[in-house]
Design an enzyme around this catalytic site. Structure first.
Site, PDB file in Angstrom:
ATOM      1  N   HIS A  73       0.798  -1.227   0.000  1.00 42.67           N
ATOM      2  CA  HIS A  73       0.000   0.000   0.000  1.00 42.67           C
ATOM      3  C   HIS A  73       0.832   1.280   0.000  1.00 42.67           C
ATOM      4  O   HIS A  73       0.275   2.368  -0.003  1.00 42.67           O
ATOM      5  CB  HIS A  73      -0.925   0.025   1.219  1.00 42.67           C
ATOM      6  CG  HIS A  73      -0.183   0.246   2.510  1.00 42.67           C
ATOM      7  ND1 HIS A  73       0.494  -0.754   3.147  1.00 42.67           N
ATOM      8  CD2 HIS A  73       0.008   1.360   3.245  1.00 42.67           C
ATOM      9  CE1 HIS A  73       1.056  -0.276   4.235  1.00 42.67           C
ATOM     10  NE2 HIS A  73       0.797   1.008   4.325  1.00 42.67           N
TER      11      HIS A  73
HETATM   12  C1  UD1 Z   1      -1.534   5.449   6.409  1.00 40.00           C
HETATM   13  C2  UD1 Z   1      -0.141   5.810   6.951  1.00 40.00           C
HETATM   14  C3  UD1 Z   1       0.829   4.683   6.669  1.00 40.00           C
HETATM   15  C4  UD1 Z   1       0.306   3.343   7.155  1.00 40.00           C
HETATM   16  C5  UD1 Z   1      -1.075   3.123   6.552  1.00 40.00           C
HETATM   17  C6  UD1 Z   1      -1.689   1.817   6.996  1.00 40.00           C
HETATM   18  C7  UD1 Z   1       0.377   8.219   6.899  1.00 40.00           C
HETATM   19  C8  UD1 Z   1       1.202   9.244   6.229  1.00 40.00           C
HETATM   20  N1  UD1 Z   1       0.393   6.998   6.319  1.00 40.00           N
HETATM   21  O1  UD1 Z   1      -1.431   5.371   4.992  1.00 40.00           O
HETATM   22  O2  UD1 Z   1       2.052   4.953   7.341  1.00 40.00           O
HETATM   23  O3  UD1 Z   1       1.183   2.322   6.760  1.00 40.00           O
HETATM   24  O4  UD1 Z   1      -1.925   4.208   6.948  1.00 40.00           O
HETATM   25  O5  UD1 Z   1      -2.930   1.637   6.420  1.00 40.00           O
HETATM   26  O6  UD1 Z   1      -0.238   8.493   7.897  1.00 40.00           O
HETATM   27  N2  UD1 Z   1      -9.067   5.148   2.872  1.00 40.00           N
HETATM   28  C9  UD1 Z   1     -10.289   4.534   2.891  1.00 40.00           C
HETATM   29  N3  UD1 Z   1     -10.778   4.133   4.104  1.00 40.00           N
HETATM   30  C10 UD1 Z   1     -10.106   4.331   5.265  1.00 40.00           C
HETATM   31  C11 UD1 Z   1      -8.875   4.985   5.219  1.00 40.00           C
HETATM   32  C12 UD1 Z   1      -8.352   5.383   4.022  1.00 40.00           C
HETATM   33  O7  UD1 Z   1     -10.915   4.332   1.872  1.00 40.00           O
HETATM   34  O8  UD1 Z   1     -10.619   3.927   6.334  1.00 40.00           O
HETATM   35  C13 UD1 Z   1      -8.505   5.550   1.565  1.00 40.00           C
HETATM   36  C14 UD1 Z   1      -8.807   6.973   1.173  1.00 40.00           C
HETATM   37  O9  UD1 Z   1      -8.998   7.013  -0.193  1.00 40.00           O
HETATM   38  C15 UD1 Z   1      -7.520   7.693   1.520  1.00 40.00           C
HETATM   39  C16 UD1 Z   1      -6.471   6.638   1.254  1.00 40.00           C
HETATM   40  O10 UD1 Z   1      -7.095   5.411   1.608  1.00 40.00           O
HETATM   41  O11 UD1 Z   1      -7.350   8.857   0.784  1.00 40.00           O
HETATM   42  C17 UD1 Z   1      -5.200   6.805   2.010  1.00 40.00           C
HETATM   43  O12 UD1 Z   1      -5.471   6.922   3.416  1.00 40.00           O
HETATM   44  P1  UD1 Z   1      -4.432   7.747   4.349  1.00 40.00           P
HETATM   45  O13 UD1 Z   1      -4.915   7.719   5.754  1.00 40.00           O
HETATM   46  O14 UD1 Z   1      -4.176   9.076   3.749  1.00 40.00           O
HETATM   47  O15 UD1 Z   1      -3.078   6.966   4.200  1.00 40.00           O
HETATM   48  P2  UD1 Z   1      -2.720   5.404   4.074  1.00 40.00           P
HETATM   49  O16 UD1 Z   1      -2.262   5.137   2.698  1.00 40.00           O
HETATM   50  O17 UD1 Z   1      -3.803   4.556   4.629  1.00 40.00           O
END
Ligand code: UD1
Length: 372
Positions: A210
């Protein structure tokens, strides 16, 4: 002593759970005045990314949910800060406990530093030395501001000392995620997932990917799916897909060529993931936590990254870095060689939360920024 414990994203929940269990135990055993509140920033909000972990880990629902959701780094960080500040002002805790390296960790630390509230950082000192990773920025800034730096492995102490952090602020406590693993292994053994997916121990590869550097770039993600197809000709691949990865697969219109041998499934819960890690032929990942869990469980791990902030998993554990242009060779070697189960690093022993609460109690009286 009043604690405000912060969790925001999936990899945080298995780190706060053992601390919460330990605080509750001590409070019941009569440690006077020990109380905590759990704040969920809402960085992760899907059931599969959040509430399933509360159920699996047996921790109560958060006392406060800031509900910030997704956004750019600046927007997400700013929203956590704006929502967390009034909570701190009202609560005035003795310690805010932050874990890991996600945007929520950084945002809450910044708020506390400005309000003069002490911050303890669990999983301090890890460094990939790669500032293109958002998590590396979060680690550096959090550690520069925190008052108590609780390290999971001794390399963390060395990194912090090199950055000029006074020794009095650093405490080597071990890996709190291993506390959660040890406490949940029996339940992981009862996971219904293998029956549902018809998986046999050592009969599949467990894939989790991811990181933005792997999945946000179309050529890279396309190459990854091609590589998984090649691996799947030898061993079936099971790939629970993170929401970020799913969004990118859709955006770039990428599908696995061999959908029968590559099973793309929804994100899985904590017990299911532990079962997968323990029983996979090997894991292929870019997660931080899975590098550690596979080391503890003795399962070979290939990490698809140019570096790791968890070098102990390579030095003593079962982890090995890989690249797309070397992946098939690394997989072939892994499948042919007898692998070593490695060793379990020091203080990855299921007692880290006890050492964390001891450290917090010992430093309870020190005012913010005085530990140097
Ligand atoms: C975040 C952490 C990363 C960790 C990962 C585990 C940061 C910078 N990154 O990355 O270190 O390894 O979490 O998962 O904090 N989304 C959903 N549902 C959710 C959450 C996210 O659909 O419940 C989608 C959204 O489109 C969002 C994208 O995932 O924009 C990314 O989520 P985000 O929290 O920005 O970062 P992660 O890639 O999950």
């Amino acid at each position: 002593m009043k604690l405000l414990i912060v969790a925001g994203a999936r990899p945080n929940f298995m780190k706060v759970a053992p601390i919460i269990h330990e605080v509750r135990k001590r409070a019941l055993d009569g440690t006077p005045g020990l109380q905590y509140r759990l704040v969920h920033t809402g960085q992760h909000y899907d059931k599969a990314m959040s509430s399933i972990f509360f159920e699996d880990l047996g921790i109560p629902a958060p006392d406060i949910n800031l509900g910030v959701g997704s956004g750019s780094h600046a927007v997400q960080t700013a929203n956590v800060m704006a929502a967390f500040e009034p909570v701190c002002e009202q609560d005035r805790p003795d310690w805010v406990v932050v874990v890991g390296d996600v945007n929520s960790t950084l945002a809450c630390t910044l708020v506390c530093a400005k309000l003069g509230i002490k911050v303890a950082h669990v999983e301090a000192g890890l460094r990939s030395f790669d500032r293109s990773m958002p998590e590396e920025i979060n680690r550096i800034v959090t550690d520069a501001l925190a008052d108590l730096l609780l390290t999971p492995s001794i390399d963390g102490d060395a990194n912090l000392q090199r950055e000029g952090v006074p020794a009095a602020k650093i405490r080597f406590v071990g890996n709190v995620m291993i506390d959660a693993l040890v406490a949940n292994l029996a339940q992981a053994h009862a996971s219904p997932l293998p029956a549902r997916l018809q998986l046999e121990p050592r009969g599949f590869v467990y894939v989790t990917l991811h990181r933005p550097s792997n999945v946000d770039d179309a050529p890279s993600l396309r190459q990854i799916m091609v590589a998984l197809n090649v691996i799947a000709q030898r061993v079936p691949v099971v790939f629970p897909v993170h929401p970020r990865t799913r969004a990118m697969l859709a955006r770039f219109e990428i599908a696995p060529a061999d959908a029968a041998a590559i099973r793309l499934i929804e994100p899985i819960g904590y017990h299911d993931s532990l079962w997968m890690t323990e029983n996979a032929r090997f894991v292929l990942t870019d997660s931080g936590g899975i590098q550690e869990e596979s080391t503890y469980l003795g399962t070979p791990c290939l990490t698809l990254r140019p570096n790791t902030e968890r070098p102990v998993t390579i030095e003593v554990g079962t982890n090995r870095l890989t690249r797309l242009d070397r992946l098939q060779q690394d997989v072939a070697e892994l499948l042919e060689a007898r692998h070593s189960r490695g060793r379990i690093p020091t203080f990855w022993d299921g007692h880290t939360a006890e050492r964390i609460v001891d450290a917090l109690l010992q430093h309870a009286e020190a005012p913010a920024a005085s530990l140097s």
